[in-house]
Design a protein around this motif. Sequence first.
Motif, mmCIF file in Angstrom:
data_model
loop_
_atom_site.group_PDB
_atom_site.id
_atom_site.type_symbol
_atom_site.label_atom_id
_atom_site.label_comp_id
_atom_site.label_asym_id
_atom_site.label_seq_id
_atom_site.Cartn_x
_atom_site.Cartn_y
_atom_site.Cartn_z
ATOM 1 N N GLY A 1 53.092 20.171 19.640
ATOM 2 C CA GLY A 1 53.607 19.158 20.558
ATOM 3 C C GLY A 1 55.010 19.496 21.044
ATOM 4 O O GLY A 1 55.617 20.490 20.630
ATOM 5 N N TYR A 2 55.540 18.645 21.886
ATOM 6 C CA TYR A 2 56.894 18.879 22.430
ATOM 7 C C TYR A 2 57.929 18.915 21.304
ATOM 8 O O TYR A 2 58.862 19.722 21.337
ATOM 9 N N LYS A 3 57.758 18.060 20.299
ATOM 10 C CA LYS A 3 58.705 18.012 19.174
ATOM 11 C C LYS A 3 58.807 19.355 18.458
ATOM 12 O O LYS A 3 59.825 19.667 17.825
ATOM 13 N N ASP A 4 57.753 20.168 18.560
ATOM 14 C CA ASP A 4 57.743 21.456 17.852
ATOM 15 C C ASP A 4 58.602 22.521 18.543
ATOM 16 O O ASP A 4 58.819 23.609 17.993
ATOM 17 N N PHE A 5 59.119 22.196 19.737
ATOM 18 C CA PHE A 5 60.086 23.085 20.380
ATOM 19 C C PHE A 5 61.485 22.920 19.786
ATOM 20 O O PHE A 5 62.335 23.799 19.944
ATOM 21 N N ILE A 6 61.720 21.774 19.135
ATOM 22 C CA ILE A 6 63.075 21.469 18.660
ATOM 23 C C ILE A 6 63.619 22.547 17.710
ATOM 24 O O ILE A 6 64.753 23.005 17.895
ATOM 25 N N PRO A 7 62.854 23.002 16.701
ATOM 26 C CA PRO A 7 63.383 24.066 15.838
ATOM 27 C C PRO A 7 63.648 25.376 16.578
ATOM 28 O O PRO A 7 64.440 26.203 16.123
#
Length: 514
Positions: A115-121
């Motif tokens: 998901g989009y949140k997985d780009f954060i790291p």
Amino acid sequence: MKNAFILLLIILLSSCSQHRNSKKSKTQYFLATDTSLVQYQIPEWYKDAKLGYWCHWGVYSVPSFAGDHAAEWYGRWMYNVDDGSGRDKGESFEKRGLKTAAYHKEHFGDPSEFGYKDFIPMFKADKWDANEWADLFANGGAKFFVFMAMHHDNFCMWDSENQPFNSVNMGPQRDFTAEMKKAVKARGMHFGVSNHSAWNGQFFEFNHRNGFDGLKVENQALYGNGKVDTLAVERWWKTSTELANKYQPDLYYFDWGWNLNAFTEQHRKNFLEHYYNKAIEWKKGVFPNPNVVVNYKNRKKLPIGSAVLDLERGGMKNIEPLLWQNDTSLGLRSWSYAPDEEYRSANQVIDMLMDIISKNGVLLLNIGPKADGSIPDEAKIPIQEIGKWLKVNGEAVYATRPWDIYGEGPTIPNEKMHGDQVEYTANDIRFTKSKDNKTLYITFLGYPKKPVVKSLSNLELSNLKKAILLSSGEDLKFKKTTLGLEFEIPESLPKHDFAYVIKLEFNSNIPVMK
């Protein structure tokens, strides 16, 4: 005797307290009403600044893919699911987002797995240097810089107490807003913030509609609930006021999201009251000039004069009575970085700048840095070229005011989106004047083979001291003809695309147009 002394002490303390309260009560503050807010006065620093820079930079910079729309909307489009109907839009998609959805699946996997949140790291910003950015913008002629503190994705680029999805808790683990403010202020520029989170509830609507990771409660601080409702407004208020209170910016930019139906005009007026009064408490200014700026879009959404109107990629046809701002980008499609972006030239920006300020405007120019924090040469080089031009011709820009007319020539932008994408020529001329009304600047937006200003044919010149070409410092000969006011320019004048400025110095006030 002892009792008399105690009584005297009580009277003295009471008197001091009343004096302090009296002094405090004399401080005037704004109310969230039309009659109070329209008394707002735009700060002089902003009227004088004329040019600021801005960046779209965040988690969306990691995939950096524009598809058929814009790279900063990646988080919206990656969740699109085509229903096979062949229509332009449906419950589960918009056609302009399908290319991004396909790209995401090919490069990162299905949104149910990544998901989009997985780009954060992956957002590490390992090449980011606030001082390097600030140097570039200062050398590029900026008098203020606006930092993208929060985009539609609701990821805070500061140390937020209200939003766990932030750049200190996650990813790069840095307070970008604090670092950027320090670097900007150290170079004598004003510091602003940009907040686009009001639309967050709807930005990820396809995530929710198509049953992806937005349905999980633990992710909804980032993804919202798929709509802009009362809860979204409450969340927006908390983060928006926190950003103002914590970083005390000189300018606060709002995108169009707070114009949506869940937001009322009162919500917008409440924020103006909060921010303006905080600025008074921070000793930035006093009522009715708190010495700060709020940018808003759509003339009808706030009382006229209560804040500064902003046009996105738009221009004005004539001189506006109130100061306004055009926010636009060096990139012609996306606001954030995309490898295939097409860029404006420095010449196009300078022409646009002169048109804007001749009509009582300010230019806020955006670029899109890469995810690692580096600025691409396609953006860096034009900024450097703009700065070089301003070092020579800046007196026709900074601390100037519009004249009686904005200029002459065939090219006119409009207020609509992308209305500023017009090509100016040497036949387009723009005027600005000094604040003391003794100097008139004539800017030709191209090489003037035979510099003639038709609109000055009837200008009284008995008071004119001299005409100077700013790029060379040479005095110019001039005469009135049937065509207008004509100037003789040296044959040695370099022929390039950039604007040329002629400075008319008068012994007293510039004559009024007949």
